[in-house]
Write a protein that holds these residues in place. Structure first.
Motif, PDB file in Angstrom:
ATOM      1  N   ASP A   1       3.037  -1.996  -0.008  1.00 22.78           N
ATOM      2  CA  ASP A   1       2.620  -1.612  -1.358  1.00 22.78           C
ATOM      3  C   ASP A   1       3.319  -2.490  -2.398  1.00 22.78           C
ATOM      4  OD1 ASP A   1       1.004  -0.061  -2.997  1.00 22.78           O
ATOM      5  OD2 ASP A   1       2.552   1.459  -3.324  1.00 22.78           O
TER       6      ASP A   1
ATOM      7  N   ASP B   1       2.537   0.959   9.672  1.00 19.64           N
ATOM      8  CA  ASP B   1       2.582   2.389   9.379  1.00 19.64           C
ATOM      9  C   ASP B   1       1.130   2.747   9.061  1.00 19.64           C
ATOM     10  OD1 ASP B   1       2.527   4.750   7.580  1.00 19.64           O
ATOM     11  OD2 ASP B   1       4.718   4.594   7.639  1.00 19.64           O
ATOM     12  N   ASP B   2       0.616   3.794   9.661  1.00 18.68           N
ATOM     13  CA  ASP B   2      -0.812   4.092   9.541  1.00 18.68           C
ATOM     14  C   ASP B   2      -1.275   4.295   8.102  1.00 18.68           C
ATOM     15  OD1 ASP B   2      -2.892   4.245  11.664  1.00 18.68           O
ATOM     16  OD2 ASP B   2      -3.465   5.981  10.427  1.00 18.68           O
ATOM     17  N   ARG B   3      -0.363   4.676   7.214  1.00 15.91           N
ATOM     18  CA  ARG B   3      -0.748   4.884   5.809  1.00 15.91           C
ATOM     19  C   ARG B   3      -1.145   3.578   5.124  1.00 15.91           C
ATOM     20  NH1 ARG B   3       4.610   8.269   4.638  1.00 15.91           N
ATOM     21  NH2 ARG B   3       5.321   6.644   6.080  1.00 15.91           N
TER      22      ARG B   3
ATOM     23  N   SER C   1      -4.793   3.462   6.157  1.00 13.11           N
ATOM     24  CA  SER C   1      -5.654   4.487   5.563  1.00 13.11           C
ATOM     25  C   SER C   1      -5.620   4.516   4.034  1.00 13.11           C
ATOM     26  CB  SER C   1      -5.362   5.877   6.136  1.00 13.11           C
ATOM     27  OG  SER C   1      -4.000   6.080   6.287  1.00 13.11           O
ATOM     28  N   HIS C   2      -4.543   4.046   3.407  1.00 13.95           N
ATOM     29  CA  HIS C   2      -4.467   4.158   1.942  1.00 13.95           C
ATOM     30  C   HIS C   2      -4.412   2.837   1.192  1.00 13.95           C
ATOM     31  CE1 HIS C   2      -4.100   8.468   2.242  1.00 13.95           C
ATOM     32  NE2 HIS C   2      -3.131   8.315   3.126  1.00 13.95           N
TER      33      HIS C   2
ATOM     34  N   VAL D   1       5.163   1.121   4.824  1.00 11.51           N
ATOM     35  CA  VAL D   1       4.126   1.273   3.804  1.00 11.51           C
ATOM     36  C   VAL D   1       4.626   0.867   2.410  1.00 11.51           C
ATOM     37  CG1 VAL D   1       4.572   3.773   3.480  1.00 11.51           C
ATOM     38  CG2 VAL D   1       2.336   2.831   2.893  1.00 11.51           C
ATOM     39  N   ASP D   2       5.911   1.194   2.127  1.00 15.98           N
ATOM     40  CA  ASP D   2       6.435   0.854   0.787  1.00 15.98           C
ATOM     41  C   ASP D   2       6.567  -0.661   0.623  1.00 15.98           C
ATOM     42  OD1 ASP D   2       8.438   0.891   2.712  1.00 15.98           O
ATOM     43  OD2 ASP D   2       9.952   1.858   1.448  1.00 15.98           O
TER      44      ASP D   2
END
Ligand code: ADE
Length: 218
Positions: free
Chosen positions: A67, A117-119, A122-123, A63-64
């Motif tokens: 991002d 990664d599921d985040r 979702s994010h 996720v990082d």
């Protein structure tokens, strides 16, 4: 419109961008960028993936890392639609293609390995899209499917019709289809429908409409 494709394998898209309709709209109606997660990863040695918590086979896109890629591309001003390609997403259909083609900016996130990664979904993403109920080894082919389908909806992407069916070609290009035939008019006893040989364009138009309606209902 501008489409940014986040991928670890930008070179996989070389073939697609050389073909119509992509090649036709590139640089005019479509600006396309390929962004490699490795170029902006905050981790050492270009790392972008990791072992899944809880164990299990395969690696998961972090996720990082995603991002950081979005931050590098947009800062705080992210596109209104950030689409993660995943078999768990909403099924792509022509209506969704039309919707995405209306956007001025679009980001497509693909992953390899076992996925995101599921985040991320979702994010970071606003949409999760699947190109069908099967699992591929990565999101690059799905991203190409989305790109191709969008590109052919952009102005100027398709060659002008020969004039015969221009009256409703926009409607047909929107997803409906009628049967096509070319020479020879008869082959091994398989004949082309008479109406297409009639030269009566109003009748041909009507026939094609009827055919595409009955096909879309099938
Ligand atoms: N990634 C792997 N399989 C996929 C699918 N069917 N649709 C979208 N992304 C995917």
């Amino acid at each position: 419109m501008r489409v940014d494709v986040f991928t670890q394998v930008p070179h996989a898209f070389g073939w697609l961008t050389e073909q119509k309709p992509l090649a036709t709209v590139l640089g005019s109606e479509l600006e396309l960028r390929f962004l490699n997660y490795r170029d902006t990863t905050p981790l050492r040695s270009g790392q972008v993936d990791d072992d899944p918590y809880g164990g299990g086979a395969g690696m998961v896109l972090r996720v990082d890392v995603v991002d950081a890629a979005l931050e590098a591309a947009y800062g705080g001003d992210r596109p209104a639609r950030i689409v993660a390609l995943t078999p768990q997403g909403r099924s792509l259909d022509q209506a969704m293609v039309e919707e995405l083609a209306q956007e001025s900016e679009l980001a497509l996130l693909s992953s390899r390995f076992e996925g995101f990664d599921d985040r991320i979904v979702s994010h970071l993403a606003t949409d999760a899209v699947s190109i069908g109920p099967y699992v591929l080894s990565g999101g690059e082919l799905p991203a190409m499917v989305v790109l191709d389908a969008i590109a052919r909806r952009l102005p100027g992407a398709l060659a002008e019709g020969s004039g015969e069916h221009e009256s409703f070609s926009a409607e047909l290009d929107g997803g409906l289809e009628y049967p096509h035939y070319t020479r020879p008019a008869a082959y091994r006893g398989w004949e082309v429908p008479d109406v297409l040989l009639s030269g009566d364009h109003a009748r041909i138009d009507r026939w094609r409409r009827d055919q595409s309606r009955s096909r879309s209902l099938a």
